[in-house]
Enzyme design. Structure first.
Site, PDB file in Angstrom:
ATOM      1  N   ASP A 143      35.835  60.795  34.645  1.00 52.35           N
ATOM      2  CA  ASP A 143      35.281  61.600  33.736  1.00 52.35           C
ATOM      3  C   ASP A 143      36.386  62.243  33.043  1.00 52.35           C
ATOM      4  O   ASP A 143      37.568  62.825  33.815  1.00 52.35           O
ATOM      5  CB  ASP A 143      34.965  63.037  34.279  1.00 52.35           C
ATOM      6  CG  ASP A 143      33.683  63.552  33.530  1.00 52.35           C
ATOM      7  OD1 ASP A 143      34.220  64.437  32.758  1.00 52.35           O
ATOM      8  OD2 ASP A 143      32.842  64.328  33.961  1.00 52.35           O
ATOM      9  N   ASP A 245      33.934  63.933  28.107  1.00 51.83           N
ATOM     10  CA  ASP A 245      33.272  64.773  28.264  1.00 51.83           C
ATOM     11  C   ASP A 245      32.822  65.685  27.040  1.00 51.83           C
ATOM     12  O   ASP A 245      34.365  65.544  26.431  1.00 51.83           O
ATOM     13  CB  ASP A 245      33.498  66.333  29.401  1.00 51.83           C
ATOM     14  CG  ASP A 245      33.681  67.702  29.274  1.00 51.83           C
ATOM     15  OD1 ASP A 245      31.919  67.297  30.336  1.00 51.83           O
ATOM     16  OD2 ASP A 245      33.612  68.409  29.259  1.00 51.83           O
ATOM     17  N   GLU A 313      29.824  61.250  26.476  1.00 52.59           N
ATOM     18  CA  GLU A 313      28.341  63.166  26.830  1.00 52.59           C
ATOM     19  C   GLU A 313      27.862  63.513  25.513  1.00 52.59           C
ATOM     20  O   GLU A 313      28.835  63.938  24.705  1.00 52.59           O
ATOM     21  CB  GLU A 313      29.067  63.820  27.588  1.00 52.59           C
ATOM     22  CG  GLU A 313      28.406  65.316  27.596  1.00 52.59           C
ATOM     23  CD  GLU A 313      28.310  66.336  27.986  1.00 52.59           C
ATOM     24  OE1 GLU A 313      27.663  67.383  28.522  1.00 52.59           O
ATOM     25  OE2 GLU A 313      29.283  66.997  27.778  1.00 52.59           O
ATOM     26  N   HIS A 375      24.091  66.858  35.822  1.00 54.74           N
ATOM     27  CA  HIS A 375      24.534  68.097  36.705  1.00 54.74           C
ATOM     28  C   HIS A 375      24.267  69.270  35.729  1.00 54.74           C
ATOM     29  O   HIS A 375      24.432  70.025  36.153  1.00 54.74           O
ATOM     30  CB  HIS A 375      25.888  67.688  36.800  1.00 54.74           C
ATOM     31  CG  HIS A 375      26.705  67.519  36.081  1.00 54.74           C
ATOM     32  ND1 HIS A 375      27.279  66.925  35.104  1.00 54.74           N
ATOM     33  CD2 HIS A 375      27.678  68.687  35.596  1.00 54.74           C
ATOM     34  CE1 HIS A 375      28.162  66.593  34.379  1.00 54.74           C
ATOM     35  NE2 HIS A 375      28.049  67.549  34.432  1.00 54.74           N
ATOM     36  N   ASP A 376      24.019  69.194  34.508  1.00 51.73           N
ATOM     37  CA  ASP A 376      23.966  70.563  33.886  1.00 51.73           C
ATOM     38  C   ASP A 376      22.503  70.930  33.223  1.00 51.73           C
ATOM     39  O   ASP A 376      21.976  72.058  32.416  1.00 51.73           O
ATOM     40  CB  ASP A 376      24.397  69.606  32.297  1.00 51.73           C
ATOM     41  CG  ASP A 376      26.322  70.077  32.564  1.00 51.73           C
ATOM     42  OD1 ASP A 376      27.022  70.681  33.199  1.00 51.73           O
ATOM     43  OD2 ASP A 376      26.967  69.143  31.398  1.00 51.73           O
TER      44      ASP A 376
HETATM   45  C1  GLC Z   1      29.989  69.437  30.119  1.00 55.31           C
HETATM   46  C2  GLC Z   1      29.697  69.018  31.156  1.00 55.31           C
HETATM   47  C3  GLC Z   1      29.415  70.757  31.881  1.00 55.31           C
HETATM   48  C4  GLC Z   1      30.584  71.698  31.650  1.00 55.31           C
HETATM   49  C5  GLC Z   1      30.707  71.331  29.807  1.00 55.31           C
HETATM   50  C6  GLC Z   1      32.066  72.057  29.720  1.00 55.31           C
HETATM   51  O1  GLC Z   1      29.117  69.617  29.094  1.00 55.31           O
HETATM   52  O2  GLC Z   1      29.152  68.845  31.577  1.00 55.31           O
HETATM   53  O3  GLC Z   1      29.631  71.094  33.151  1.00 55.31           O
HETATM   54  O4  GLC Z   1      30.278  72.471  31.769  1.00 55.31           O
HETATM   55  O5  GLC Z   1      31.194  70.189  29.756  1.00 55.31           O
HETATM   56  O6  GLC Z   1      33.474  71.583  30.084  1.00 55.31           O
END
Ligand code: GLC
Length: 592
Positions: A143, A245, A313, A375-376
């Site tokens: 990541d 990310d 993402e 995971h979000d």
């Molecule tokens: C992305 C991640 C999330 C995180 C955010 C800030 O959305 O998936 O878990 O809190 O970025 O880094």
């Protein structure tokens, strides 16, 4: 402000407002015993990029497998599960951040980009994971958090030390509009103003996420150089690529003016879970300069052998914006996530049909990266379940993931049907947004609970005290029990992945929508030249449905089909014109 897991909903809302649109145990064939379902090698030709037909599997390392009894998962734990992943049919694992971090955002607040947090182990453990994974043909994706660092990163410590510090412009610093008032109305996704006053230098720094996650200034070429160097470091260690990310948020509009407020149909501001008006995100997300960075990073990864891959993402508002993430000459991300499909969050045939069609026609021939869970966001049970048929509904979703045309990305635990387990008491909450947003926003703990390996203490995850509560259902929902149960979710996933590898039409075939006026059953055909076509029908309703499929239009009129997979308990159809699907039933057949 919006939590990460609400983000898709908000994006959808915005899209709808902007466009003025209204949205709207199974078992497979008893041809082999459950225990005999083993992984099958991809039939990819060597010239093809490996990722084109891959199954990616997201691991939340903190919650996968603990080996030292400290209650948190670690790298050795992941290594110890590679055989399990191999048998499942996984081609690559994406690890959420394992860098040193104060863990405010559970690793997404990085304090050193070129090291491993001791919580997870050592660099030697990491190298061993890569080597052991390679022996099993499994690749490892890191990541990469480019938008922000931790406020404990030495870059930020220097940057915040004085206005004159050479690292000052590594972050986004601004004077307030008036004393005590930030420059504009921009908000953090995690609630309230995105500006934090630093009393020492009397300026505000910008943070799109937590206060402890200051945004890097991507207008500064030194930032780019430093992050690209970090990428090179991991590429040299053998990672197969990166999941980028929050990549949409790298740039802010240079005019730094207010964002628009999103209104409902009566013209009233839509208030988010933190009590703030929802903003339209137009000044802080998806700015065009982002594409220069993506192309630059792609140029870096392309200098390494072995077809390294960039995954994004990318919660995009529509398919046209998603298409841009591949780059004008396919020179940016190979696999931006298509959240348009997987986060519809409602089993609605017409919407799925439309979104799949858009991916088919709107991505310039590129493959979509399909993803239904991460995971979000609450797990599949909460976002798609009806409380009565959750397991069958999940089989439908897995069928969509693995048998429509696209690359598949799944989330750990989905293969055994793990459920969302949101804390019921505020004092149990770990995710800070769950604390600040309680009770409206309970945070993301519910989808981050430990992998349920068996029915022993702590689900076989740890011998210590788990860092987060383990759901009580591990006694029945666990990998060990499901290996042994022919009709389990785990075996449904394994069989789907096996089919995808072994049926040329599922791997390479075109996607053809069938029965396009049916609003109860989503049916489609996959067809590769000279290979048997495959028909799939999924009942999106709680009532039994009869389906009649006529393949005349694709030159296969009058053909019959051999059942490849079907919902447990349902019977083989006598012909393609008499498929009977139980509630949320699935049928997959090879046309003969
Ligand atoms: C992305 C991640 C999330 C995180 C955010 C800030 O959305 O998936 O878990 O809190 O970025 O880094």
């Amino acid at each position: 402000m919006i939590s990460a897991f609400k983000r898709t909903t908000i994006v959808t809302t915005i899209t709808l407002l902007l466009c003025g649109l209204a949205l709207q145990p199974a078992w497979s064939q008893m041809k082999k015993a459950a225990s005999k379902v083993t992984s099958v090698k991809n039939i990819a030709t060597p010239a093809e990029p490996w990722w084109q037909h891959a199954v990616f599997y997201e691991i939340y390392p903190l919650s996968y497998q603990d080996t030292n009894g400290d209650g948190s998962g670690d790298l050795k734990g992941i290594t110890s599960k590679l055989d399990y992943l191999k048998t499942l049919g996984v081609d690559a694992i994406w690890l959420t951040p394992i860098y040193p971090s104060p863990l405010v955002d559970f690793g997404y607040d990085i304090s050193d980009y070129i090291a491993i947090d001791p919580k997870y182990g050592t660099m030697a453990d990491f190298d061993k994971l890569i080597a052991e994974a390679k022996k099993r043909d499994i690749r490892v994706i890191m990541d990469l958090v480019m938008n922000h660092t931790s406020d404990k990163h030495k870059w930020f410590i220097e940057s915040s030390s004085s206005k004159k510090n050479p690292k000052r412009d590594w972050y986004v610093w601004k004077d307030g509009k008036t004393p005590g008032q930030p420059l504009n109305n921009w908000q953090s996704y995690f609630g309230h103003s995105a500006w934090q006053l630093d009393p020492k230098t009397n300026q505000y720094y910008y943070h799109k996420f937590y206060i402890q996650q200051p945004d890097l200034n991507w207008n500064n070429p030194r930032v780019k150089a430093a992050i690209f160097d970090a990428a090179r470091f991991w590429l040299k260690h053998g990672v197969a690529g990166f999941r980028l990310d929050a990549v949409n948020t790298l740039y802010e509009d240079p005019d730094f003016t207010d964002e628009g407020i999103v209104k409902d149909k009566d013209g009233k501001p839509i208030i988010n879970a933190y009590g703030d008006p929802t903003l339209d995100d137009t000044k802080t997300s998806n700015l065009p300069k982002l594409h220069e960075v993506l192309a630059g990073l792609r140029a870096v990864t392309d200098t390494f052998p072995g077809q390294r891959v960039l995954i994004g993402e990318t919660y995009m508002p529509n398919v046209a914006e998603l298409a841009k993430m591949y780059g004008p000459r396919n020179d940016e991300l190979q696999l931006p996530m298509d959240t348009q499909i997987g986060f519809i969050n409602k089993l609605d045939v017409a919407t799925f049909r439309q979104k799949i069609l858009e991916a088919e026609t709107g991505l310039n021939g590129n493959l979509p990266l399909l993803v239904f869970d991460n995971h979000d966001n609450h797990r599949l049970d909460v976002r798609y379940g009806d409380g009565t048929h959750n397991e069958d509904i999940q089989r439908v979703l897995a069928t969509l993931l693995f048998t429509t045309r696209g690359v598949a990305l799944m989330y750990y635990g989905d293969e055994i049907g793990m459920k969302t387990s949101t804390p019921t008491r505020k004092e149990d909450v770990k995710d800070p947004i769950g604390v600040s947003g309680w009770p409206k926003e309970k945070g993301r703990d519910g989808e981050r609970t430990p992998m349920q390996w068996d029915d022993s203490a702590n689900a076989g995850f740890t011998t210590g005290t788990p860092w987060i509560r383990i759901p009580a259902d591990y006694k029945t929902i666990n990998a060990k029990a499901e290996v042994a149960n022919f009709n389990s979710m785990l075996n449904w996933y394994k069989e789907l992945i096996t089919l995808r590898r072994t049926q040329p039409s599922l791997r390479d075939g075109n996607y053809v929508a069938l029965n396009t006026t049916d609003n109860n059953v989503l049916s489609w055909l996959r067809q590769a030249p000279g290979k048997p076509a495959v028909v799939v029908a999924c009942n999106f309703t709680a009532a039994p449905q009869n389906v009649s499929i006529d393949l005349t239009g694709v030159g296969l009129g009058g053909k019959s089909a051999k059942t490849l997979m079907k919902t447990p308990g349902s019977s083989d159809p006598a012909s393609l014109t008499t498929i009977q699907l139980p509630a949320f039933g699935v049928y997959v057949g090879e046309v003969q």
